[in-house]
Design a protein around this motif. Structure first.
Motif, PDB file in Angstrom:
ATOM      1  N   GLN A  58       1.493   6.520 -17.352  1.00  0.00           N
ATOM      2  CA  GLN A  58       2.391   7.441 -16.798  1.00  0.00           C
ATOM      3  C   GLN A  58       3.701   8.068 -17.677  1.00  0.00           C
ATOM      4  O   GLN A  58       4.139   9.043 -17.430  1.00  0.00           O
ATOM      5  CB  GLN A  58       2.873   6.912 -15.367  1.00  0.00           C
ATOM      6  CG  GLN A  58       1.631   6.922 -14.465  1.00  0.00           C
ATOM      7  CD  GLN A  58       0.960   8.141 -14.013  1.00  0.00           C
ATOM      8  OE1 GLN A  58       1.918   8.956 -13.962  1.00  0.00           O
ATOM      9  NE2 GLN A  58      -0.067   8.223 -13.575  1.00  0.00           N
ATOM     10  N   ASN A  99       2.002   2.321  -3.205  1.00  0.00           N
ATOM     11  CA  ASN A  99       0.569   3.093  -3.944  1.00  0.00           C
ATOM     12  C   ASN A  99       0.694   2.693  -5.669  1.00  0.00           C
ATOM     13  O   ASN A  99       0.183   3.504  -6.420  1.00  0.00           O
ATOM     14  CB  ASN A  99       0.711   4.546  -3.829  1.00  0.00           C
ATOM     15  CG  ASN A  99      -0.497   5.464  -4.039  1.00  0.00           C
ATOM     16  OD1 ASN A  99      -1.852   4.681  -4.006  1.00  0.00           O
ATOM     17  ND2 ASN A  99      -0.535   6.606  -4.383  1.00  0.00           N
ATOM     18  N   ASN A 150       7.728   4.876 -11.104  1.00  0.00           N
ATOM     19  CA  ASN A 150       6.433   4.605 -10.188  1.00  0.00           C
ATOM     20  C   ASN A 150       5.458   5.502 -11.149  1.00  0.00           C
ATOM     21  O   ASN A 150       5.703   6.154 -11.928  1.00  0.00           O
ATOM     22  CB  ASN A 150       6.875   4.884  -9.004  1.00  0.00           C
ATOM     23  CG  ASN A 150       6.178   4.113  -7.993  1.00  0.00           C
ATOM     24  OD1 ASN A 150       5.150   3.442  -8.391  1.00  0.00           O
ATOM     25  ND2 ASN A 150       6.464   4.006  -6.668  1.00  0.00           N
ATOM     26  N   PHE A 151       4.217   5.346 -10.326  1.00  0.00           N
ATOM     27  CA  PHE A 151       3.140   5.780 -10.923  1.00  0.00           C
ATOM     28  C   PHE A 151       2.691   7.212 -10.651  1.00  0.00           C
ATOM     29  O   PHE A 151       1.966   7.884 -11.167  1.00  0.00           O
ATOM     30  CB  PHE A 151       1.838   4.801 -10.799  1.00  0.00           C
ATOM     31  CG  PHE A 151       2.490   3.284 -11.094  1.00  0.00           C
ATOM     32  CD1 PHE A 151       2.419   2.406 -10.174  1.00  0.00           C
ATOM     33  CD2 PHE A 151       2.844   3.256 -12.280  1.00  0.00           C
ATOM     34  CE1 PHE A 151       3.036   1.308 -10.352  1.00  0.00           C
ATOM     35  CE2 PHE A 151       3.227   1.844 -12.673  1.00  0.00           C
ATOM     36  CZ  PHE A 151       3.456   0.838 -11.715  1.00  0.00           C
ATOM     37  N   LYS A 152       3.535   7.510  -9.480  1.00  0.00           N
ATOM     38  CA  LYS A 152       3.253   9.027  -9.079  1.00  0.00           C
ATOM     39  C   LYS A 152       4.376   9.628  -8.753  1.00  0.00           C
ATOM     40  O   LYS A 152       5.314   9.099  -8.387  1.00  0.00           O
ATOM     41  CB  LYS A 152       2.284   9.029  -7.835  1.00  0.00           C
ATOM     42  CG  LYS A 152       0.944   8.703  -8.109  1.00  0.00           C
ATOM     43  CD  LYS A 152       0.054   8.770  -6.860  1.00  0.00           C
ATOM     44  CE  LYS A 152      -1.560   8.310  -7.163  1.00  0.00           C
ATOM     45  NZ  LYS A 152      -2.060   9.093  -8.108  1.00  0.00           N
ATOM     46  N   TYR A 168      -1.891   0.137  -6.686  1.00  0.00           N
ATOM     47  CA  TYR A 168      -3.027  -0.223  -6.962  1.00  0.00           C
ATOM     48  C   TYR A 168      -3.825   1.217  -6.218  1.00  0.00           C
ATOM     49  O   TYR A 168      -3.444   1.740  -5.273  1.00  0.00           O
ATOM     50  CB  TYR A 168      -3.665  -1.413  -6.495  1.00  0.00           C
ATOM     51  CG  TYR A 168      -2.789  -2.507  -7.143  1.00  0.00           C
ATOM     52  CD1 TYR A 168      -2.905  -2.786  -8.626  1.00  0.00           C
ATOM     53  CD2 TYR A 168      -1.913  -2.958  -6.440  1.00  0.00           C
ATOM     54  CE1 TYR A 168      -2.435  -3.803  -9.204  1.00  0.00           C
ATOM     55  CE2 TYR A 168      -1.136  -4.352  -7.009  1.00  0.00           C
ATOM     56  CZ  TYR A 168      -1.402  -4.519  -8.482  1.00  0.00           C
ATOM     57  OH  TYR A 168      -0.644  -5.572  -8.987  1.00  0.00           O
ATOM     58  N   PRO A 169      -4.916   1.484  -6.925  1.00  0.00           N
ATOM     59  CA  PRO A 169      -5.642   2.655  -6.420  1.00  0.00           C
ATOM     60  C   PRO A 169      -6.774   2.004  -5.191  1.00  0.00           C
ATOM     61  O   PRO A 169      -6.950   0.913  -5.042  1.00  0.00           O
ATOM     62  CB  PRO A 169      -6.771   3.025  -7.641  1.00  0.00           C
ATOM     63  CG  PRO A 169      -7.050   1.796  -8.323  1.00  0.00           C
ATOM     64  CD  PRO A 169      -5.377   1.249  -8.131  1.00  0.00           C
ATOM     65  N   TYR A 170      -6.970   2.822  -4.243  1.00  0.00           N
ATOM     66  CA  TYR A 170      -7.978   2.733  -3.337  1.00  0.00           C
ATOM     67  C   TYR A 170      -7.477   2.001  -2.003  1.00  0.00           C
ATOM     68  O   TYR A 170      -8.263   1.659  -1.260  1.00  0.00           O
ATOM     69  CB  TYR A 170      -9.277   2.241  -3.545  1.00  0.00           C
ATOM     70  CG  TYR A 170      -9.949   2.932  -4.651  1.00  0.00           C
ATOM     71  CD1 TYR A 170     -10.147   4.300  -5.104  1.00  0.00           C
ATOM     72  CD2 TYR A 170      -9.885   2.057  -6.027  1.00  0.00           C
ATOM     73  CE1 TYR A 170     -10.581   4.709  -5.942  1.00  0.00           C
ATOM     74  CE2 TYR A 170     -10.463   2.944  -7.037  1.00  0.00           C
ATOM     75  CZ  TYR A 170     -10.975   4.118  -7.102  1.00  0.00           C
ATOM     76  OH  TYR A 170     -11.462   4.564  -7.975  1.00  0.00           O
ATOM     77  N   CYS A 195       0.688  -1.212   0.047  1.00  0.00           N
ATOM     78  CA  CYS A 195       0.045   0.029   0.147  1.00  0.00           C
ATOM     79  C   CYS A 195       1.030   1.098  -0.043  1.00  0.00           C
ATOM     80  O   CYS A 195       0.553   2.089  -0.511  1.00  0.00           O
ATOM     81  CB  CYS A 195      -0.836   0.064   1.101  1.00  0.00           C
ATOM     82  SG  CYS A 195      -2.167  -1.328   1.232  1.00  0.00           S
ATOM     83  N   TYR A 245      -3.074  -4.560 -15.036  1.00  0.00           N
ATOM     84  CA  TYR A 245      -3.284  -3.116 -14.605  1.00  0.00           C
ATOM     85  C   TYR A 245      -1.847  -2.316 -14.330  1.00  0.00           C
ATOM     86  O   TYR A 245      -1.958  -1.130 -14.803  1.00  0.00           O
ATOM     87  CB  TYR A 245      -3.950  -3.359 -13.064  1.00  0.00           C
ATOM     88  CG  TYR A 245      -4.410  -1.927 -12.716  1.00  0.00           C
ATOM     89  CD1 TYR A 245      -5.419  -1.141 -13.198  1.00  0.00           C
ATOM     90  CD2 TYR A 245      -3.387  -1.490 -11.643  1.00  0.00           C
ATOM     91  CE1 TYR A 245      -5.478   0.238 -12.534  1.00  0.00           C
ATOM     92  CE2 TYR A 245      -3.572  -0.096 -11.066  1.00  0.00           C
ATOM     93  CZ  TYR A 245      -4.780   0.689 -11.626  1.00  0.00           C
ATOM     94  OH  TYR A 245      -4.870   1.950 -11.035  1.00  0.00           O
ATOM     95  N   GLY A 267      -4.405   2.779  -0.294  1.00  0.00           N
ATOM     96  CA  GLY A 267      -3.476   3.655   0.344  1.00  0.00           C
ATOM     97  C   GLY A 267      -4.082   3.744   2.020  1.00  0.00           C
ATOM     98  O   GLY A 267      -3.195   4.127   2.710  1.00  0.00           O
ATOM     99  N   LYS A 313      -1.256   1.031 -16.193  1.00  0.00           N
ATOM    100  CA  LYS A 313      -0.899   2.417 -15.578  1.00  0.00           C
ATOM    101  C   LYS A 313       0.488   2.686 -15.832  1.00  0.00           C
ATOM    102  O   LYS A 313       0.815   3.973 -15.913  1.00  0.00           O
ATOM    103  CB  LYS A 313      -1.064   1.957 -14.195  1.00  0.00           C
ATOM    104  CG  LYS A 313      -1.228   3.201 -13.417  1.00  0.00           C
ATOM    105  CD  LYS A 313      -2.458   4.096 -13.585  1.00  0.00           C
ATOM    106  CE  LYS A 313      -2.661   5.353 -12.723  1.00  0.00           C
ATOM    107  NZ  LYS A 313      -3.711   6.055 -13.044  1.00  0.00           N
TER     108      LYS A 313
END
Length: 988
Positions: free
Chosen positions: A599, A476, A619-621, A478-480, A473, A591, A482, A595
């Motif tokens: 990005q 981060n 990473n994705f963010k 996967y969404p939702y 988590c 996924y 965190g 994702k």
């Protein structure tokens, strides 16, 4: 603002959340900081041995820390000649970042207000943290409640085969886990952390989800086993609550709630509970083995327990399949969960003192002792107990009996024929799950062992699942999810993840059927083991530079075998569960890939892992870039000109980039309009060099190199190292040619590239040799000179690769020889590292360097401290003669003429410049004397490349390069990284 020391060298840029590009410091500041940046940024003593802290992956630095460190570096530059002020600065101690102290957790330690003492997290050694924990997980519900039944169905021989097959899978996985855990410092997150940092989020994310879910199921399995035992006790004493199924549900719900409360109390309490359970298990084992030696009473004989009998052993040696579950793979599916506890220690890697030591040692020792116990219990119970018994004392036979009697029991004085034929026998290996209790010397102690085994395993899995999921988590991916990343207390306990695991376990406890839950767990854990083994195989087979495990007993082929056999067993056990597991993996994998590609349209990373499934710096963010440690591969832009004319330069770079990373042969066209690129690529392919070829029309070397550095590559496939040949004819070249050559190096550093300059005794250009043979025209247009063999195509034997690590550049100077020694031609070569030190601290410096190299997992033959590098050189005549044509003899000129010549000939060395740089020049001469003395028989010499400075004339700088590399018969590589850490001692 933020300064990125560890990642991109001396850059000042906006914070990670910004979309603006970073801006470079001015060169006169940039190169000064590049030399001392990571060390002065943390204010450690600037010694010759690189500091360990420099190779930690630095996490987020606060705004105040950034401004403070930036100002400090600028002040150091201004006052660098003031030794008293520097001595004062050295006494300043900064608080290290969390990456240096903890490695994973970003939470700082909290202080108690009254005493001001820092709360220290609990850390465990390899015995209590890994071995005991793994043994308790392996000695679970199957051992006491199903092993005797499996022995009755499969027989002793096939039961041993089932045990050994399970141990084979878990042992191979343990070797892979040991290799990963010794591939750098392991932080919290267990199997997920290790896989995600080895293969990246594509496989790390799915395995994190599946492994967390499998641990929650394992918690439910052991809780149901405990509940079955309590239910049987209630039935024995006629105290049922509702009925047999609902009693298991009620007892299981209460039990898992109590275990949750113990887990919430913290790791310290959980560890103490595990030690208590371990002691109880030891007592119960002793009680069982003592019971097998005690002569059986008539009451025990009536339930099939006779003590050690050879005829019983021979009868139970072979299988006797019964019922719908009577087949080999069904027995394997039921037994395999008893071997899944091997990752219990790795799952709490963040709570171990030395994970890289504790995980291999503790896990392998746990597998050994538990395997011995399983083999011993299955063979002893098979030698003492019949398969069928009625439990009726009236079934004993008189001395002279005449009634019909069949089976082995007749020879032992009992007639169990009636219950065998009618299928109503209630006791014996095939009919009772409480055989170990019946055999033991004192039954209640076995009950205590069952409670200890089931509860300890359930507790361990209840602790492992949330910790792995918390790490997932935090990344981060996967969404939702965190929400579950938040930790509490000094150990960063994942309380929210505990509650989620509790809910999942509760749902499966409501099934209340042990034989239904066990095959599901087997498939999910086999899937996890397959991915762990495959990750190690993949990292090994792709020659990943970051894959340098210090564990010597791992082979990539054992990892591949473990992955294949795990997948095969998944489908042989429960094909529909295997399809569900793989469907979930494919969905989660898809996924992450989707994702990631989304990005990549907005996020640019400079590092590309060719042949590797993931660049872990992505990473994705943007704000979590630093969670994925960089896995640097040398991606080289090689200024070869026509590759056919410099085959040695091509062969050398190809020897450490082949199958590993990117190589581009750059050809700057200054005298010709174009060159046949197809012929160049054909020549490279015939020479078995994997490289691109690109040409660029330019007026001079600097312009062409600058454009190639900017335009070569695509996206992440961009060079990070510029490789050049040494300019052998620099003394006969024009001043502009020398300036272009030096400025090309300067531009490479300025654009954040590393630089390598290769020199060979006879030069790199074979133009003269081809002209002598009349082959020049054909060699450029065709591929006639394929027969020309260079030294880099020959086996180097047991010669040495000598590394003179004068300047700390991020580790590129060590990475290149490491990659070379992985090639067949260089495999027998031994690497020696030379560092500068003082006589008084020689042993300490040597020890520090050895420590650093061990943390890098580099196999270095020897570390040599050069204590005489500060002595005056013995012979300066060659250097002075070489530089004489480029001296501006101001003493023989009047002031006006001298000033005019300084303006007209800026590349010439003035007396003032020579006096200012005399000490540095003498050091270069002295270092060359040391190199020639120590590296006479070396296969390759690597020396730290001096950084060009604005106050150093180009001719003087070229004389430095010439002096450093002259007089050697072997190739010399002048090399300098860009202050980017290409090696870390974290798991990569």
């Amino acid at each position: 603002m933020g300064m990125n020391w560890a990642e991109n060298g001396p850059q000042i840029g906006l914070s990670a959340g910004s979309i603006m590009a970073p801006c470079q410091l001015p060169p006169w500041i940039s190169y000064r900081i590049a030399l001392v940046g990571p060390k002065w940024a943390t204010c450690t003593r600037p010694i010759s041995v690189p500091a360990l802290d420099h190779y930690c992956i630095h996490k987020h630095i606060s705004f105040a820390q950034t401004i403070y460190r930036t100002l400090l570096c600028l002040v150091i530059y201004i006052f660098e000649q003031n030794t008293e002020y520097l001595a004062y600065l050295n006494r300043i101690q900064f608080r290290p970042t969390s990456a240096l102290t903890n490695g994973e957790s970003g939470n700082e330690s909290k202080e108690n207000g009254a005493g001001g003492k820092t709360a220290q997290p609990v850390r465990f050694g390899w015995v209590t943290g890994v071995m005991v924990r793994c043994m308790l997980n392996i000695w679970g519900v199957i051992l006491f409640l199903r092993l005797s039944w499996i022995t009755s169905q499969a027989g002793i021989l096939l039961t041993w085969l089932i045990i050994l097959m399970s141990v084979l899978v878990t042992s191979i996985t343990a070797l892979s886990v040991s290799a990963i855990s010794t591939n750098g410092r392991v932080s919290s997150g267990g199997a997920y952390f290790m896989i995600s940092r080895t293969l990246g989020p594509e496989l790390g994310g799915p395995i994190g989800v599946v492994f967390s879910f499998a641990n929650a199921l394992a918690c439910a399995l052991n809780t149901v086993g405990f509940s079955e035992t309590v239910r049987d006790l209630l039935i024995e004493y006629d105290s049922q609550i509702v009925d047999s199924i609902n009693d298991v549900r009620i007892i299981g719900s209460i039990t898992v709630t109590v275990l949750l409360l113990i887990s919430l109390a913290g790791m310290e309490w959980e560890s103490k509970t595990q030690i208590l359970f371990f002691l109880v298990l030891m007592v119960s084992f002793i009680n069982y083995f003592v019971g097998t030696l005690i002569p059986a009473t008539p009451q025990k004989q009536s339930i099939g327990v006779f003590g050690y009998r050879s005829e019983i052993f021979l009868e139970n040696l072979f299988p006797d399949w019964r019922g719908p579950e009577g087949d080999f793979f069904r027995m394997f599916a039921i037994f395999f969960p008893s071997a899944i506890g091997i990752l219990a220690g790795a799952n709490i890697s963040g709570d171990l003192k030395e994970p890289e030591i504790a995980i291999p040692r503790g896990t392998l020792m746990a597998i050994f002792w538990t395997t011995v116990s399983y083999l011993a219990i299955s063979s002893t119970v098979g030698a003492c107990v019949l398969r069928d018994a009625s439990g009726n004392m009236n079934d004993s036979l008189p001395l002279n009996f005449t009634e019909a009697c069949e089976g082995l029991s007749c020879g032992l004085g009992w007639n169990f024929t009636e219950c065998q034929q009618s299928g109503t026998c209630s006791f014996g290996l095939s009919n009772s799950f409480q055989v170990l209790i019946q055999v033991s010397g004192f039954g209640p102690l076995i009950y205590a062992g069952i409670f200890a085994a089931t509860l300890s395993s359930a507790l361990a899995f209840l602790v492992s699942a949330p910790k792995v999921f918390q790490c997932l988590c935090k990344d981060n991916i996967y969404p939702y999810i965190g929400f579950f990343a938040k930790g509490y207390g000094k150990n960063n306990e994942p309380l929210r993840a505990y509650l989620l695991c509790y809910i999942i376990a509760m749902c499966f406890i409501l099934i209340a059927e042990l034989n239904v839950i066990a095959p599901l767990i087997s498939n999910f854990f086999l899937c996890s083991y397959a991915l762990i083994n495959f990750s190690c195989f993949h990292a090994s087979i792709t020659n990943s530079p970051g894959w340098r495990p210090s564990f010597r007993y791992f082979s990539p082929w054992t990892g591949l075998f473990g992955a294949v056999i795990s997948v095969v067993l998944m489908f042989l056990l429960t094909w529909w569960a295997a399809l569900i597991a793989f469907g979930l993996i494919i969905f989660l994998f898809g996924y992450v890939v989707y994702k990631k590609h989304c990005q990549l349209t907005t996020i640019h990373s400079q590092n590309y892992n060719l042949g590797h499934s993931c660049d872990t710096s992505q990473n994705f963010k943007v704000h979590i870039f630093t969670r994925w440690f960089r896995l640097i591969r040398p991606q080289c832009l090689v200024l070869t000109g026509p590759p056919t004319l410099r085959p040695a330069l091509v062969d050398f770079v190809g020897s450490f980039t082949k199958n590993v990373s990117l190589m581009i042969c750059g050809d700057i066209l200054m005298s010709v309009s174009q060159r046949n690129s197809n012929e160049m690529i054909k020549w490279l392919n015939q020479r078995k060099v994997r490289s691109f070829y690109t040409s660029f029309k330019a007026s001079d070397l600097r312009e062409g190199a600058r454009h190639l550095l900017q335009a070569s590559g695509l996206g992440k496939m961009k060079p990070n190292i510029l490789v050049m040949g040494f300019k052998m004819n620099w003394q006969e070249s024009s001043s502009k040619g020398i300036e272009d050559y030096i400025n090309t190096i300067y531009d490479a550093f300025d654009s954040n590239h590393g630089v390598c300059v290769l020199r060979m005794m006879d030069g790199l250009d074979i133009r003269d040799e081809l002209e002598t043979e009349g082959m020049l025209c054909s060699s450029v247009k065709n591929t006639v000179n394929d027969q020309i063999k260079t030294v880099f195509q020959s086996k180097q034997g047991k010669k040495t690769i000598d590394v003179y690590w004068i300047s700390d550049d991020g580790g590129l100077t060590l990475l290149v020889p490491y990659l070379l020694t992985r090639r067949k031609r260089w495999r027998r070569s031994k690497v020696r590292v030379f560092i500068i030190g003082e006589q008084q601290t020689m042993e300490n410096d040597r020890k520090e360097m050895k420590t650093l190299l061990q943390r890098f997992r580099l196999d270095v033959h020897d570390v040599i401290v050069m204590t005489d590098s500060e002595r005056p050189p013995l012979a300066k005549k060659r250097f002075e003669e070489m530089l004489a044509p480029f001296r501006l003899n101001e003493g023989q000129l009047d002031e006006r003429t001298a000033q005019q010549q300084r303006t007209e000939f800026p590349w010439k060395v003035t007396d003032k410049e020579m006096d200012a740089l005399r000490l540095k020049s003498e050091k270069k001469v002295r270092l060359n004397e040391i190199i020639r003395r120590n590296s006479k028989y070396a296969a390759l010499v690597l020396v730290s490349l001096p950084v060009p400075q604005a106050d150093c004339p180009s001719s003087l700088y070229m004389s430095w390069l010439d002096t450093l590399s002259c007089g050697l018969h072997c190739p010399v590589l002048l090399i300098r990284g860009n202050q980017q850490n290409v090696m870390t001692f974290y798991c990569q």
